[in-house]
Design a protein around this motif. Structure first.
Motif, PDB file in Angstrom:
ATOM      1  N   VAL A   1      40.981 -27.073 -58.840  1.00 23.77           N
ATOM      2  CA  VAL A   1      42.244 -27.377 -59.515  1.00 23.77           C
ATOM      3  C   VAL A   1      42.363 -28.882 -59.714  1.00 23.77           C
ATOM      4  O   VAL A   1      42.289 -29.656 -58.761  1.00 23.77           O
ATOM      5  CB  VAL A   1      43.436 -26.835 -58.700  1.00 23.77           C
ATOM      6  N   ASP A   2      42.560 -29.279 -60.954  1.00 22.13           N
ATOM      7  CA  ASP A   2      42.556 -30.690 -61.339  1.00 22.13           C
ATOM      8  C   ASP A   2      43.991 -31.209 -61.457  1.00 22.13           C
ATOM      9  O   ASP A   2      44.726 -30.820 -62.363  1.00 22.13           O
ATOM     10  CB  ASP A   2      41.826 -30.820 -62.680  1.00 22.13           C
ATOM     11  N   VAL A   3      44.392 -32.072 -60.522  1.00 19.86           N
ATOM     12  CA  VAL A   3      45.704 -32.709 -60.599  1.00 19.86           C
ATOM     13  C   VAL A   3      45.568 -33.982 -61.431  1.00 19.86           C
ATOM     14  O   VAL A   3      44.770 -34.867 -61.091  1.00 19.86           O
ATOM     15  CB  VAL A   3      46.247 -33.050 -59.195  1.00 19.86           C
ATOM     16  N   LYS A   4      46.303 -34.070 -62.518  1.00 18.09           N
ATOM     17  CA  LYS A   4      46.163 -35.193 -63.438  1.00 18.09           C
ATOM     18  C   LYS A   4      46.836 -36.449 -62.881  1.00 18.09           C
ATOM     19  O   LYS A   4      47.996 -36.419 -62.466  1.00 18.09           O
ATOM     20  CB  LYS A   4      46.771 -34.853 -64.797  1.00 18.09           C
TER      21      LYS A   4
ATOM     22  N   PHE B   1      50.843 -30.885 -63.793  1.00 17.24           N
ATOM     23  CA  PHE B   1      50.474 -29.955 -62.724  1.00 17.24           C
ATOM     24  C   PHE B   1      51.667 -29.116 -62.296  1.00 17.24           C
ATOM     25  O   PHE B   1      52.771 -29.625 -62.083  1.00 17.24           O
ATOM     26  CB  PHE B   1      49.929 -30.725 -61.528  1.00 17.24           C
TER      27      PHE B   1
ATOM     28  N   SER C   1      43.235 -26.900 -64.953  1.00 18.76           N
ATOM     29  CA  SER C   1      44.125 -28.057 -64.833  1.00 18.76           C
ATOM     30  C   SER C   1      45.248 -27.827 -63.834  1.00 18.76           C
ATOM     31  O   SER C   1      45.881 -28.774 -63.373  1.00 18.76           O
ATOM     32  CB  SER C   1      44.741 -28.380 -66.197  1.00 18.76           C
ATOM     33  N   GLY C   2      45.520 -26.566 -63.514  1.00 16.35           N
ATOM     34  CA  GLY C   2      46.646 -26.269 -62.640  1.00 16.35           C
ATOM     35  C   GLY C   2      47.981 -26.291 -63.350  1.00 16.35           C
ATOM     36  O   GLY C   2      49.034 -26.168 -62.718  1.00 16.35           O
ATOM     37  N   GLU C   3      47.969 -26.399 -64.675  1.00 14.36           N
ATOM     38  CA  GLU C   3      49.217 -26.384 -65.439  1.00 14.36           C
ATOM     39  C   GLU C   3      49.718 -24.957 -65.637  1.00 14.36           C
ATOM     40  O   GLU C   3      50.919 -24.730 -65.743  1.00 14.36           O
ATOM     41  CB  GLU C   3      48.979 -27.073 -66.793  1.00 14.36           C
TER      42      GLU C   3
ATOM     43  N   ASN D   1      51.655 -24.054 -57.681  1.00 19.31           N
ATOM     44  CA  ASN D   1      50.274 -23.640 -57.430  1.00 19.31           C
ATOM     45  C   ASN D   1      49.758 -24.128 -56.084  1.00 19.31           C
ATOM     46  O   ASN D   1      48.778 -23.588 -55.558  1.00 19.31           O
ATOM     47  CB  ASN D   1      49.359 -24.153 -58.544  1.00 19.31           C
TER      48      ASN D   1
END
Length: 229
Positions: free
Chosen positions: A117-120, A131, A101-103, A135
């Protein structure tokens, strides 16, 4: 490290789409995306030692592409990072991917790992804004940034984020993926997507957006709710 499942299939997303891949799916996630399709990972799982995981991976040879996913694999960073380093040093020549998630901070992930990497986006609900912006500074050309989209609002957020942060200069690829509905039918069709991919293509072309349309092809090969594929 607690795992939900470990299996071999074909990669359904990213620039590796269609390639044989071993999936190592960890248990647990600290986010609750409104469109999440893997809620079965939120709890439970079976504990595995590093040696047990490596043995299972070796048993699935000759596949050399491995993806760590979840849940959120970086919740297991203490066990995951040494495992990644061990596999990267293996003479069999594994290629490693990680969906995240990149969190969580990613600076300690080996640079040889391909990070997806998933930016919400706003449509993710409570996960929107999770996020970790730092990162962006550690992305390389082997990494990809993914946006899961439910509607035009999500698309415009993704488009503006890509441009504002010059993502094409930081990462090797940008992925735009229509979200699937929470309870899809057993039909392997585009009717299960919340956002019509034809609209998304029209928007991308109109804006001249340098990104890749990314469909979850495993949901068109198998029933969308099927696990272990």
């Amino acid at each position: 490290m607690h795992l939900i499942e470990l299996y071999k299939s074909v990669q359904g997303e990213s620039s590796f789409t269609g390639m044989p891949c071993i999936f190592v799916r960890s248990a647990g996630c600290n986010l609750r995306c409104a469109w999440c399709d893997s809620e079965y990972t939120f709890s439970g799982g079976t504990p595995f030692t590093e040696d047990e995981i490596v043995a299972q991976i070796e048993a699935l040879a000759p596949c050399r592409l491995i993806e760590f996913t979840g849940g959120e694999p970086m919740l297991h960073a203490k066990e995951l990072l040494p495992l990644m380093r061990r596999l990267l040093a293996d003479p069999r020549g594994y290629t490693l991917m990680m969906e995240t998630s990149g969190e969580r901070p990613l600076q300690d992930v080996p640079t040889a790992v391909h990070k997806i990497v998933d930016v919400k986006c706003p449509g993710a609900g409570s996960a929107f804004g999770s996020f970790r912006m730092s990162n962006l500074d550690i992305l390389t050309q082997r990494d990809e940034v993914k946006f899961v989209l439910r509607d035009r609002v999500d698309y415009e957020f993704a488009r503006d984020f890509i441009r504002e942060h010059s993502l094409n200069e930081k990462a090797g690829g940008i992925l735009l993926s229509p979200a699937f509905i929470k309870v899809p039918s057993i039909l392997r069709s585009a009717d299960n997507m919340e956002l019509d991919a034809r609209h998304l293509v029209d928007w991308m072309l109109a804006d001249g957006l340098d990104a890749r349309l990314s469909l979850q092809v495993h949901k068109f090969i198998w029933e969308p709710q099927k696990k272990g594929v």
